[in-house]
Write a protein that holds these residues in place. Structure first.
Motif, mmCIF file in Angstrom:
data_model
loop_
_atom_site.group_PDB
_atom_site.id
_atom_site.type_symbol
_atom_site.label_atom_id
_atom_site.label_comp_id
_atom_site.label_asym_id
_atom_site.label_seq_id
_atom_site.Cartn_x
_atom_site.Cartn_y
_atom_site.Cartn_z
ATOM 1 N N GLY A 223 14.060 -0.058 15.628
ATOM 2 C CA GLY A 223 15.219 -0.909 15.387
ATOM 3 C C GLY A 223 14.889 -2.350 15.078
ATOM 4 N N GLU A 224 13.626 -2.755 15.246
ATOM 5 C CA GLU A 224 13.283 -4.149 14.985
ATOM 6 C C GLU A 224 13.473 -4.473 13.512
ATOM 7 O OE1 GLU A 224 9.567 -7.329 15.237
ATOM 8 O OE2 GLU A 224 9.417 -5.397 16.273
ATOM 9 N N ARG A 225 14.127 -5.597 13.284
ATOM 10 C CA ARG A 225 14.382 -6.080 11.926
ATOM 11 C C ARG A 225 13.452 -7.257 11.636
ATOM 12 N NH1 ARG A 225 20.070 -8.627 10.035
ATOM 13 N NH2 ARG A 225 20.781 -7.305 11.704
ATOM 14 N N VAL A 226 12.780 -7.213 10.501
ATOM 15 C CA VAL A 226 11.868 -8.293 10.128
ATOM 16 C C VAL A 226 12.254 -8.804 8.741
ATOM 17 C CG1 VAL A 226 9.491 -8.972 9.668
ATOM 18 C CG2 VAL A 226 9.983 -7.321 11.485
ATOM 19 N N PRO A 227 12.702 -10.049 8.637
ATOM 20 C CA PRO A 227 12.995 -10.609 7.316
ATOM 21 C C PRO A 227 11.716 -11.045 6.626
ATOM 22 C CG PRO A 227 13.453 -12.230 9.022
ATOM 23 C CD PRO A 227 13.033 -10.971 9.741
ATOM 24 N N GLY A 228 11.572 -10.692 5.360
ATOM 25 C CA GLY A 228 10.398 -11.110 4.612
ATOM 26 C C GLY A 228 9.383 -10.004 4.434
ATOM 27 N N ALA A 229 8.368 -10.290 3.623
ATOM 28 C CA ALA A 229 7.338 -9.305 3.297
ATOM 29 C C ALA A 229 6.173 -9.423 4.271
ATOM 30 C CB ALA A 229 6.851 -9.518 1.872
ATOM 31 N N LEU A 230 5.994 -8.438 5.118
ATOM 32 C CA LEU A 230 4.841 -8.416 6.022
ATOM 33 C C LEU A 230 3.586 -8.003 5.260
ATOM 34 C CD1 LEU A 230 6.192 -6.702 9.271
ATOM 35 C CD2 LEU A 230 5.661 -9.118 8.941
ATOM 36 N N PRO A 231 2.437 -8.581 5.586
ATOM 37 C CA PRO A 231 1.181 -8.145 4.959
ATOM 38 C C PRO A 231 0.797 -6.752 5.451
ATOM 39 C CG PRO A 231 0.741 -9.761 6.673
ATOM 40 C CD PRO A 231 2.234 -9.713 6.496
ATOM 41 N N LEU A 232 -0.113 -6.118 4.743
ATOM 42 C CA LEU A 232 -0.487 -4.730 5.016
ATOM 43 C C LEU A 232 -0.950 -4.525 6.458
ATOM 44 C CD1 LEU A 232 -0.927 -1.848 3.968
ATOM 45 C CD2 LEU A 232 -3.202 -2.571 3.190
ATOM 46 N N ASN A 233 -1.792 -5.421 6.966
ATOM 47 C CA ASN A 233 -2.308 -5.234 8.327
ATOM 48 C C ASN A 233 -1.199 -5.316 9.366
ATOM 49 O OD1 ASN A 233 -1.932 -7.992 7.926
ATOM 50 N ND2 ASN A 233 -3.677 -8.586 9.178
ATOM 51 N N ALA A 234 -0.208 -6.167 9.142
ATOM 52 C CA ALA A 234 0.916 -6.277 10.077
ATOM 53 C C ALA A 234 1.799 -5.037 10.003
ATOM 54 C CB ALA A 234 1.733 -7.528 9.760
ATOM 55 N N LEU A 235 1.979 -4.483 8.805
ATOM 56 C CA LEU A 235 2.732 -3.234 8.657
ATOM 57 C C LEU A 235 2.048 -2.101 9.403
ATOM 58 C CD1 LEU A 235 3.595 -3.432 4.846
ATOM 59 C CD2 LEU A 235 5.258 -3.462 6.718
ATOM 60 N N GLU A 236 0.741 -1.990 9.216
ATOM 61 C CA GLU A 236 -0.036 -0.933 9.898
ATOM 62 C C GLU A 236 0.075 -1.093 11.408
ATOM 63 O OE1 GLU A 236 -1.408 1.697 8.934
ATOM 64 O OE2 GLU A 236 -2.073 1.533 6.853
ATOM 65 N N GLN A 237 -0.065 -2.308 11.898
ATOM 66 C CA GLN A 237 -0.016 -2.544 13.333
ATOM 67 C C GLN A 237 1.325 -2.136 13.915
ATOM 68 O OE1 GLN A 237 -0.551 -6.637 14.466
ATOM 69 N NE2 GLN A 237 -0.917 -6.150 16.605
ATOM 70 N N LYS A 238 2.398 -2.533 13.242
ATOM 71 C CA LYS A 238 3.740 -2.215 13.732
ATOM 72 C C LYS A 238 3.997 -0.705 13.663
ATOM 73 C CE LYS A 238 7.814 -2.937 15.283
ATOM 74 N NZ LYS A 238 8.024 -3.322 16.688
ATOM 75 N N LEU A 239 3.619 -0.066 12.581
ATOM 76 C CA LEU A 239 3.839 1.367 12.454
ATOM 77 C C LEU A 239 3.035 2.156 13.486
ATOM 78 C CD1 LEU A 239 3.817 1.673 8.560
ATOM 79 C CD2 LEU A 239 5.763 2.140 10.060
ATOM 80 N N ASN A 240 1.826 1.709 13.769
ATOM 81 C CA ASN A 240 0.974 2.406 14.744
ATOM 82 C C ASN A 240 1.504 2.265 16.158
ATOM 83 O OD1 ASN A 240 -0.797 3.339 12.798
ATOM 84 N ND2 ASN A 240 -2.177 1.582 12.976
ATOM 85 N N GLN A 241 2.238 1.199 16.434
ATOM 86 C CA GLN A 241 2.838 1.021 17.748
ATOM 87 C C GLN A 241 3.945 2.016 18.003
ATOM 88 O OE1 GLN A 241 4.186 -3.032 17.735
ATOM 89 N NE2 GLN A 241 2.134 -3.893 18.065
#
Length: 243
Positions: A223-241
């Motif tokens: 449910g977390e909403r993030v405005p803006g384009a996250l870089p690849l490493n941040a996307l991976e980190q969030k998805l892995n959590q």
């Protein structure tokens, strides 16, 4: 406009002198600001109360005698941040992420363009305008993710051309290909734009209801909403959590 005259507002609030509980604070602020207050809770610092209204967090005391409001809130940005220096935490940011969270199961996924890579177990959704430069940057990083399902909601808010492109993409026989051809490769969508595009109109209505004011906006499975384009490493980190 959320705050038309901050100085006048603060002066008027100084006239309120009695102490108040959460309900009284809510009533007083709604009367002064003319907006619906969604919640009032104790901030846990300096005796302040956190007030959440119109997609923003600001602070007041128990007498509603003064308020902390960011000047940039006029431009729909959160400028006031309450920082816990002992634990190095941005309390305002943490609370805002919680208060603006979107229940993933409430998303109308049938109105999104779906793409699956690998086993597709990791999930996220995006709200994107086809003419958004940051969306194009995000698309290139999303294309590098593995084992993910991405739901893209066409959310044209920048221009009439954005709406036209969104309609052409939605009317394409292969929406995913048309979207990726444009957002990644820059191949302008062609073909008709006069099919049933009520999904796009409803996406715009849905986004406004959720106070989504910029693109891209990313929504993760928790449910977390993030405005803006996250870089690849941040996307991976969030998805892995979220595994």
């Amino acid at each position: 406009m959320f705050v038309k005259n901050l100085s006048a507002l603060l002066l008027s609030l100084l006239a309120i002198g009695c102490s108040a509980n959460e309900a009284e604070i809510q009533k007083a602020i709604e009367a002064k600001l003319g907006v619906k207050v969604e919640s009032v809770t104790k901030a846990g610092y300096f005796g302040l109360y956190e007030v959440y209204a119109d997609g923003h967090i600001f602070y007041t005391d128990d007498k509603v005698s003064a308020m902390l409001i960011g000047g940039d809130m006029i431009r729909a940005q959160q400028a006031v941040n309450l920082i816990d220096l002992k634990n190095n935490r941005n309390i305002t940011d943490e609370r805002l992420r919680k208060l603006t969270a979107i229940k993933f199961s409430d998303l109308p996924l049938e109105r999104a363009i779906k793409q699956v890579r690998g086993d597709g177990k990791r999930v996220l959704a995006t709200f994107e305008d086809p003419n958004c430069g940051y969306c194009k940057r995000l698309a290139k990083d999303l294309a590098k993710l593995e084992n993910v399902t991405v739901y893209t909601f066409l959310y044209p808010i920048l221009s009439e051309d954005s709406l036209k492109k969104s309609r052409q993409i939605w009317c394409s026989a292969d929406r995913l290909k048309a979207w990726n051809d444009w957002i990644i490769d820059g191949k302008t969508p062609g073909g008709r734009d006069n099919c049933d595009t009520t999904a796009i109109t409803r996406n715009q209505e849905f986004g406004r209801k959720l106070n989504i004011t910029g693109t891209p906006t990313i929504v993760f499975a928790d449910g977390e909403r993030v405005p803006g384009a996250l870089p690849l490493n941040a996307l991976e980190q969030k998805l892995n959590q979220q595994k």
